[in-house]
Scaffold this motif. Structure first.
Motif, PDB file in Angstrom:
ATOM      1  N   UNK A 134      25.778  37.738  36.009  1.00 46.14           N
ATOM      2  CA  UNK A 134      25.783  39.182  35.756  1.00 46.14           C
ATOM      3  C   UNK A 134      25.078  39.933  36.888  1.00 46.14           C
ATOM      4  N   UNK A 135      23.925  39.407  37.314  1.00 51.63           N
ATOM      5  CA  UNK A 135      23.201  40.049  38.411  1.00 51.63           C
ATOM      6  C   UNK A 135      24.022  40.009  39.694  1.00 51.63           C
ATOM      7  N   UNK A 136      24.685  38.876  39.935  1.00 51.09           N
ATOM      8  CA  UNK A 136      25.512  38.758  41.130  1.00 51.09           C
ATOM      9  C   UNK A 136      26.646  39.766  41.145  1.00 51.09           C
ATOM     10  N   UNK A 137      27.261  39.997  39.982  1.00 54.05           N
ATOM     11  CA  UNK A 137      28.348  40.980  39.905  1.00 54.05           C
ATOM     12  C   UNK A 137      27.831  42.387  40.212  1.00 54.05           C
ATOM     13  N   UNK A 138      26.668  42.730  39.681  1.00 55.47           N
ATOM     14  CA  UNK A 138      26.095  44.056  39.938  1.00 55.47           C
ATOM     15  C   UNK A 138      25.712  44.214  41.408  1.00 55.47           C
ATOM     16  N   UNK A 139      25.099  43.191  41.967  1.00 54.08           N
ATOM     17  CA  UNK A 139      24.692  43.257  43.376  1.00 54.08           C
ATOM     18  C   UNK A 139      25.916  43.325  44.278  1.00 54.08           C
ATOM     19  N   UNK A 140      26.944  42.556  43.944  1.00 57.52           N
ATOM     20  CA  UNK A 140      28.172  42.605  44.720  1.00 57.52           C
ATOM     21  C   UNK A 140      28.806  43.978  44.700  1.00 57.52           C
ATOM     22  N   UNK A 141      28.822  44.609  43.529  1.00 61.31           N
ATOM     23  CA  UNK A 141      29.388  45.963  43.432  1.00 61.31           C
ATOM     24  C   UNK A 141      28.585  46.951  44.273  1.00 61.31           C
ATOM     25  N   UNK A 142      27.244  46.815  44.220  1.00 63.27           N
ATOM     26  CA  UNK A 142      26.394  47.704  45.013  1.00 63.27           C
ATOM     27  C   UNK A 142      26.611  47.474  46.511  1.00 63.27           C
ATOM     28  N   UNK A 143      26.763  46.224  46.914  1.00 63.15           N
ATOM     29  CA  UNK A 143      27.001  45.911  48.324  1.00 63.15           C
ATOM     30  C   UNK A 143      28.330  46.487  48.796  1.00 63.15           C
TER      31      UNK A 143
END
Length: 451
Positions: free
Chosen positions: A98-107
């Protein structure tokens, strides 16, 4: 409960060796991408050089979280509680994805802004943005991969990391050649090959872990409690990694203020120290795992014994690549650069750069035990204090104002290592000074005093 392993160099090496191969393989992936893009154009190499660190910074959160999973799994595995191992792994996997998906979207959204803030020129901004937006899709897969590797390492299966790194390299190299050159995609091709390699490595781990990690229990409320434990261990690790990247950028800036030749020489020596640190990191991680398992059993005495073994292994892991670098250094520098002055400055700083890692190696043995106990805050405090009390000020004063150049920077690193050790030692002694009562050590649950 799993039987303890007697603390020996061989026992630590068995866990450290696969981690070392994995680390060196990852370094090789970065080198291969650099070499291939250098053959495309200077702009392509510049875009990669500017964008790649941004992607690594995006992975700080998931790397810190993976360390927390490794610590908790090692404790539960040592305590002989496979159902808790499965629960920690499952909780860590869900939260990291879940954190990876959020960070990826922010990136993906912030890629052009991040590169502009770093001073990207127009001819670099476009390909750099494309590179980051492709790799934004790799972040959740990388998060899952790091977490599964950490969970496997916690039970002693460090070969999972080695197998994954080798697979990633096998996918990345031929696909990179195809996409960068044959398809003419340049920097975007490098990003696509990295994305495909990351997905392949994650898929392999998902299959590999099905038979290695135990199934989790489904008890109401346990996931939230475990997430809290992971957070208490993980956030200091994330902070330590993030500050480390900032310091690396500052030191590169110091070298740039000296001269372009000093900056080039610094980059060469920095790559050398990265290889040496990969040796040290594999040994430190192995000791964290083995000591964490002993603490899970309730045996402080055996955990301390692994610390002593770890110190010897760390110094050995420092001596071997350092000796090779000192013997082969002039030859390697001739291959790396054709600028004789850059080679001279790099070679002049190399002995001190290697020597500066000796106190750091000792400090890493204390940090390994504190991490094994879940006390990552003590490691963060010691690191940040040493950074901004000595490392950064001395680097600026000695390297630039005193005119010592690159040797001044590595004198600052030596001071950092000495203070780092001095700050960790009292915390280590307080944490591990008492022997456990023999009649109840085996029955104590790891979370009673480790998190």
């Amino acid at each position: 409960m799993k039987d303890p392993v007697r603390p020996t160099l061989r026992g630590a090496w068995i866990l450290a060796c696969p981690l070392l191969v994995a680390g060196l393989t990852q370094v090789a992936v970065n080198i291969v991408d650099t070499v291939m893009l250098a053959r495309v154009s200077t702009d392509a190499l510049g875009a990669f050089a500017l964008a790649a660190p941004v992607y690594l910074i995006a992975l700080i959160v998931v790397r810190g979280w993976a360390t927390a999973v490794q610590v908790r799994v090692a404790q539960c595995h040592g305590a002989g509680r496979p159902e808790d191992v499965g629960r920690v792994a499952r909780t860590g996997l869900i939260t990291s994805a879940a954190a990876g998906a959020l960070i990826g979207a922010a990136l993906h959204a912030a890629a052009p802004l991040a590169l502009t803030a770093l001073g990207a020129a127009d001819d670099v901004l476009g390909p750099g943005t494309a590179y980051l937006r492709v790799l934004a899709f790799a972040v959740p897969f990388a998060a899952v991969s790091f977490t599964l590797q950490a969970a496997c390492a916690g039970i002693g299966a460090t070969r999972a990391a080695m197998y994954t790194a080798l697979l990633v390299n096998l996918v990345n190299l031929p696909l990179g050649l195809l996409l960068i050159f044959r398809a003419g995609l340049g920097v975007t091709g490098a990003a696509l090959s990295t994305l495909a390699a990351t997905v392949a490595g994650t898929a392999f781990l998902l299959v590999y872990c099905r038979t290695r990690l135990p199934s989790p229990t489904r008890e109401p409320g346990t996931a939230r409690a475990e997430t809290g434990r992971l957070w208490r261990i993980g956030w200091p690790e994330m902070s330590t990694l993030g500050i480390g990247y900032v310091n690396e950028a500052l030191f590169a800036g110091f070298a740039a203020r000296m001269s372009t030749q000093d900056l080039a020489a610094y980059r060469i020596v920095d790559n050398l120290t990265l290889v040496v640190f990969t040796f040290l990191g594999s040994a430190s991680t192995a000791i964290t795992i083995l000591a964490g398992q002993e603490l899970g059993r309730g045996s402080t005495r055996n955990a301390r014994a692994w610390k002593r073994t770890g110190t010897r292994l760390l110094l050995l892991m420092l001596a071997l690549p350092s000796a090779a670098a000192l013997v082969l250094g002039p030859v390697l520098l001739g291959w790396i650069t054709s600028d004789a002055e850059v080679a001279r400055r790099a070679w002049g700083a190399t002995p001190l750069a290697l020597l500066s890692m000796a106190p750091l190696a000792v400090g890493m043995s204390y940090a390994a035990l504190l991490r094994a106990a879940g006390d990552t805050r003590a490691v963060l405090i010691a690191s940040v204090t040493s950074d901004y009390l000595l490392l950064i000020p001395l680097g600026w004063i000695l390297g630039i104002h005193a005119g010592l150049g690159l040797p001044g920077l590595y004198l600052a690193w030596t001071a950092f290592g000495l203070l780092y050790c001095a700050l960790l030692l009292p915390r280590y002694r307080r944490r591990f000074r008492r022997e456990e009562p023999a009649h109840h050590a085996a029955s104590k649950a790891p979370q009673e005093d480790l998190t």
